[in-house]
Design an enzyme around this catalytic site. Structure first.
Site, PDB file in Angstrom:
ATOM      1  N   LYS A 272       0.843  -1.190   0.000  1.00  0.00           N
ATOM      2  CA  LYS A 272       0.000   0.000   0.000  1.00  0.00           C
ATOM      3  C   LYS A 272       0.882   1.246   0.000  1.00  0.00           C
ATOM      4  O   LYS A 272       1.932   1.281   0.652  1.00  0.00           O
ATOM      5  CB  LYS A 272      -0.882   0.025   1.257  1.00  0.00           C
ATOM      6  CG  LYS A 272      -1.941  -1.048   1.329  1.00  0.00           C
ATOM      7  CD  LYS A 272      -2.723  -0.927   2.632  1.00  0.00           C
ATOM      8  CE  LYS A 272      -3.701  -2.075   2.809  1.00  0.00           C
ATOM      9  NZ  LYS A 272      -4.823  -1.983   1.869  1.00  0.00           N
ATOM     10  N   ARG A 346      -9.946 -11.904   1.590  1.00  0.00           N
ATOM     11  CA  ARG A 346     -10.786 -12.970   1.028  1.00  0.00           C
ATOM     12  C   ARG A 346     -10.100 -14.325   1.124  1.00  0.00           C
ATOM     13  O   ARG A 346     -10.765 -15.354   1.174  1.00  0.00           O
ATOM     14  CB  ARG A 346     -11.146 -12.629  -0.425  1.00  0.00           C
ATOM     15  CG  ARG A 346     -10.000 -12.558  -1.394  1.00  0.00           C
ATOM     16  CD  ARG A 346     -10.344 -11.779  -2.657  1.00  0.00           C
ATOM     17  NE  ARG A 346     -10.492 -10.355  -2.382  1.00  0.00           N
ATOM     18  CZ  ARG A 346     -10.822  -9.451  -3.312  1.00  0.00           C
ATOM     19  NH1 ARG A 346     -11.049  -9.827  -4.553  1.00  0.00           N
ATOM     20  NH2 ARG A 346     -10.936  -8.178  -2.980  1.00  0.00           N
TER      21      ARG A 346
END
Length: 499
Positions: A272, A346
């Protein structure tokens, strides 16, 4: 910790540091809400006029202080806004007003709340809002900051006080568990990692008589939990899968709540950028929510079985981290090509969903700060609801609204599945089409739900962590998003004897 109680004493006669009343916007000016009658009498009928002179309008979020007159035992009166009088006072309006009062009165030892409380539902709303509004996180602070209100007394109408004690007890159980989750979300990531989170869960399970199991990195490797291991392999803090279970001897239904627990999300190799990683300690808010919910279910003695699955990992870049292009063999056997290591939530959820499904619950609900796409779609205060059953999706949306949490039902368009299945080397990719990314993530999770099990997905990426100024009962930092929804869903299931 703030103490909550209920009283049917007159507002004017109760000894406290402050007395809280409600005011609303009327068609011709400021109106006093029910509960303020004794105080108004002590002001010789001029209370509304005095408040208006001080600038009070009755708007939601407003708080105006004035000294109490003779005849009122508390030295201070605090008037909090309830909004438009013509719209009535919803339970959520009462929660927010009580939260504003509790925040405004930080530092006081005792405060009495003379807000509209003619029914058990209103009493509970005032109590819960006050407890949530009094929340303060000071673990790392040195100094003389104001402590939360020491004691909050909800003043109830005598006619509606029959179930007042039970209402306050429910508010206390739910509020304290929401605040427990907030503490976890606010904890610094150098203190809260998968191992320490598991230890906190174990301690709470022991305290409340809940069943507890944890799989460490060795057990995860032996069991083939490729999603959790793939995400956690780059960190010095290895992953954990935690199970905390509450069972009731007369339960006729079983609920499995699965929470994403990324204790810090750097993005991994798909790192990020600066400006997007400073608050990523909150990426375990889903795990905190399901953990708090199962403890609340036990404290409330709900006649339903509730199991929380905490998928805990830390997503870090290193020489041992999963790379874009790697293929993971997930728990249950499916293979996933990792195209972006920052789509890690996920992966851990998929392992936990498969494991939860092995116990054949009636429903699986996963909770996760899963996608920025959901924040773009719904903003910072609304979570998305997806499911493999329209009926379950709509029910959870209705349950959230009834609990006072904003949500919105979202679709799972079958055409978006194609982008995940175009990988040539695995069963699925962990990424698909860029547009509709929050829906793609939901479709990915759906692939891991066992046939015949109803499943729903709550993407709480927006409301889980509040970076702005406090409002209502919502503080800066962790909010405890989705807990009220899950607790109410469990209560409804217990009352119906089925999902």
């Amino acid at each position: 910790m703030t103490a909550l109680s209920v009283s049917t004493s007159s507002a004017a006669s109760l000894r406290a540091d402050a007395l809280v009343i409600g005011v609303a916007k009327g068609p011709k000016g400021l109106l006093l809400a029910s509960g303020a009658e004794a105080v108004a009498e002590a002001f010789d009928g001029k209370l509304a006029e005095l408040l208006a002179t001080l600038g009070a309008t009755g708007a939601e979020g407003e708080a105006v202080k004035l000294p109490a007159p003779a005849g009122v035992k508390a030295p201070l009166v605090l008037a909090v806004g309830l909004g438009e009088a013509e719209q009535g006072h919803s339970l959520e309006t009462l929660r927010k007003a009580a939260g504003v009062a509790a925040r405004t009165l930080a530092g006081a030892k005792k405060a009495a709340l003379a807000l509209p409380a003619a029914s058990a539902e209103e009493i509970e709303a005032v109590a819960l809002g006050a407890l949530l509004g009094s929340y303060s996180y000071s673990t790392y602070r040195n100094g003389d900051g104001k402590a939360p209100v020491g004691e909050l007394i909800v003043l109830a109408d005598r006619k509606g006080s029959k179930n007042a004690k039970a209402a306050v007890e429910r508010a206390t159980a739910v509020g304290e568990e929401i605040n427990r989750a907030r503490d976890l979300v606010n904890a610094a990531p150098n203190d809260l990692n998968p191992k320490s989170f598991a230890a906190i869960a174990q301690e709470a399970a022991k305290e409340h008589g809940l069943k507890f199991e944890v799989l460490d990195e060795k057990a995860l490797t032996k069991g083939g939990f490729g999603g959790l291991l793939g995400v956690g392999t780059g960190s010095a803090n290895p992953p954990r899968l935690v199970k905390v279970a509450y069972t009731h001897p007369k339960a006729k239904a079983t609920l499995a709540f699965v929470g994403k627990g990324i204790t810090y999300d750097s993005g991994g190799i798909s790192l990020k950028p600066a400006g997007h990683n400073e608050t990523m300690k909150c990426d375990m808010a889903g795990a905190a929510a399901v953990f708090a919910t199962v403890v609340a279910a036990k404290r409330l003695g709900l006649q339903v079985n509730v199991t929380a699955w905490l998928a805990l990992a830390e997503n870090m870049p290193s020489g041992t981290a999963t790379r874009p292009g790697d293929v993971l063999r997930m728990y249950g056997g499916k293979t996933v090509e990792v195209l972006n290591t920052d789509a890690e939530g996920r992966l851990v959820l998929a392992d936990a969903i498969v494991r939860a499904g092995e116990e054949q619950p009636d429903v699986i609900v996963d909770v996760a700060t899963l996608t920025g796409a959901m924040v773009l779609a719904l903003g910072n205060r609304i979570f998305g609801v997806m499911a493999n059953s329209d009926e379950l999706r709509d029910r959870l949306h209705a349950t959230a609204e009834a609990a006072g949490e904003q949500s919105w039902p979202m679709p799972l368009p079958v055409e978006l599945r194609k982008g995940m299945t175009e990988t040539t080397i695995a069963d699925l990719a962990n990424m698909g089409e860029r547009m509709g990314g929050g829906l793609v993530a939901g479709l990915f999770l759906k692939e891991f739900v066992a046939e015949g099990i109803d499943w729903a997905h709550l993407d709480i990426a927006g409301p889980a962590f509040h970076e702005g100024a406090p409002h209502g009962y919502t503080p800066r930092g962790g909010t405890g998003s989705a807990i009220r929804t899950l607790v109410r869903f469990a209560e409804e299931t217990a009352a119906n004897g089925a999902v």
